[in-house]
Write an enzyme that holds these catalytic residues in place. Structure first.
Site, PDB file in Angstrom:
ATOM      1  N   LYS A 143     -60.832  20.111-101.845  1.00 24.01           N
ATOM      2  CA  LYS A 143     -59.826  19.345-101.172  1.00 24.01           C
ATOM      3  C   LYS A 143     -59.259  18.338-101.830  1.00 24.01           C
ATOM      4  O   LYS A 143     -60.174  17.545-102.303  1.00 24.01           O
ATOM      5  CB  LYS A 143     -60.600  19.045 -99.970  1.00 24.01           C
ATOM      6  CG  LYS A 143     -60.936  20.269 -98.867  1.00 24.01           C
ATOM      7  CD  LYS A 143     -61.659  19.695 -97.844  1.00 24.01           C
ATOM      8  CE  LYS A 143     -60.982  19.176 -96.539  1.00 24.01           C
ATOM      9  NZ  LYS A 143     -61.814  19.115 -95.312  1.00 24.01           N
ATOM     10  N   ILE A 144     -57.867  18.031-101.827  1.00 23.94           N
ATOM     11  CA  ILE A 144     -57.229  16.857-102.329  1.00 23.94           C
ATOM     12  C   ILE A 144     -56.506  16.056-101.331  1.00 23.94           C
ATOM     13  O   ILE A 144     -55.865  16.790-100.577  1.00 23.94           O
ATOM     14  CB  ILE A 144     -56.560  17.169-103.440  1.00 23.94           C
ATOM     15  CG1 ILE A 144     -57.288  17.746-104.820  1.00 23.94           C
ATOM     16  CG2 ILE A 144     -55.754  15.991-104.159  1.00 23.94           C
ATOM     17  CD1 ILE A 144     -56.488  18.169-105.727  1.00 23.94           C
TER      18      ILE A 144
END
Length: 376
Positions: A143-144
């Site tokens: 997750k960014i």
């Protein structure tokens, strides 16, 4: 098959992948998560710093590992990496059959980069690489956050073959930028000789937080017209994001990438737990039913959906004009869309930073306690 299972099964049949927004070592080890896969059509899991901080603060499931880490002299950051990636790796293995059965579309488990890096492109990319290599499972999503600085990190991660769950998306403009970052990354990956069919991505579009902020502003306005708009912005915003998804993934640019084996970046409905108790607890499920999406639900929302979700069919197509009117009416009412979504992004990063600090403190205290116990 029970009536409860039918509701979730019907959602799945309509193209909504049901993911759980929760993970702990306890629900991995006691069979709780496995039962959700078997009985409630759960085909993925998302995590975030808040979820890990909560899991670590309860029970004793982590005591043995904490003792080992203490004996090894691990620092807090290394301990957090070990604990969280072990949980996520175990969850990836639990979902491996789903992953294979869906040809990699589902069976996914997400882990977030340190949110303190949200405004540092290079360090975000380094953290993404470390998580990808440490978990070492093909069904991982890193997750960014969709900050301005996160966008080039997304492109470069995708370009290296890392599958990414882009998080903290609130505005339509930022959603389009995220989709473009994905396409840029796919083009980089192809140029590097990477098989595009091995790369997957979702774009996490947050829903309930939009209503929470806008409803607060509508209450401050205090008119009947303002009250009539309460609880409508979150779903309208998400529906328009789906319209943008359909447009972006029908362009000649996309068709070229698809011909090379690329998969579309599916929209993921995040923040689907209802914050206002006067609203239906399944409103962010019922109002966002459409094919090729993920709905990631907290446990309470999942149970509510299983029990009494309304699943009539597609509730997104045919709503775009109405959804646009809702956002236009809010603007005319004096609720500025861009100001709200910018604020929500800032607050989203800040909230995850606070949770990350809590996670670090929880692990630090546990390591200290373990050390003290060993020397007592």
């Amino acid at each position: 098959m029970s009536e409860n299972t039918d509701r979730l099964g019907r959602l799945s049949e309509l193209g909504v992948s049901i993911w759980l927004d929760d993970l702990s070592r306890e629900n991995l080890r006691d069979g709780g998560l496995k039962s959700l896969i078997d009985d409630k059509h759960v085909v993925g899991v998302t995590t975030n710093p808040t979820i890990f901080a909560s899991a670590l603060s309860k029970g004793n499931a982590y005591d043995e590992q904490l003792a080992t880490l203490t004996e090894d002299g691990a620092g807090v950051d290394d301990a957090v990496l070990a604990i969280t990636t072990d949980d996520v790796r175990e969850a990836c293995d639990l979902f491996s059959d789903v992953y294979r059965a869906t040809n990699g579309e589902d069976g996914r488990v997400s882990i977030e980069v340190d949110p303190r890096l949200a405004h540092d492109t290079e360090k975000t990319l380094e953290a993404a690489r470390l998580l990808w290599e440490t978990v070492d499972r093909p069904n991982l999503f890193v997750k960014i956050p969709a900050t301005q600085e996160g966008l080039p990190a997304i492109t470069r991660a995708i370009g290296e073959g890392i599958s990414v769950n882009v998080t903290l998306i609130f505005s339509l403009d930022r959603y389009r930028a995220v989709a473009n970052a994905y396409l840029d990354g796919l083009e980089r990956a192809h140029a590097a000789g990477i098989d595009l069919s091995t790369i997957r991505s979702v774009a996490s579009f947050f829903v309930s937080r939009v209503d929470s902020e806008i409803d607060k502003r509508l209450d401050a306005i205090g008119t009947d017209a303002a009250a009539a708009l309460k609880g409508k912005a979150g779903i309208a915003n998400a529906r328009l994001a789906y319209q943008a998804f359909e447009e972006i993934f029908a362009t000649p640019r996309w068709e070229e990438l698809a011909s090379l084996g690329a998969h579309p970046q599916r929209p993921l409905w995040a923040s689907t737990g209802v914050k206002d108790p006067s609203y239906s607890d399944t409103m962010y499920v019922d109002g966002l039913i459409v094919g090729r999406v993920v709905n990631t639900m907290p446990g309470k929302t999942l149970d509510a959906a299983a029990n009494h979700a309304e699943v009539p069919g597609d509730t997104v197509h045919g709503t775009y004009a109405e959804s646009r009117k809702i956002l236009d009416d809010l603007e005319r009412m004096g609720v500025p869309y861009v100001e709200v979504t910018d604020q929500l992004e800032r607050e989203g990063v800040e909230k995850f930073e606070v949770s990350w600090d809590e996670l670090l403190q929880t692990v630090r205290s546990a390591l200290d306690d373990t050390t003290a116990g060993a020397t007592a």
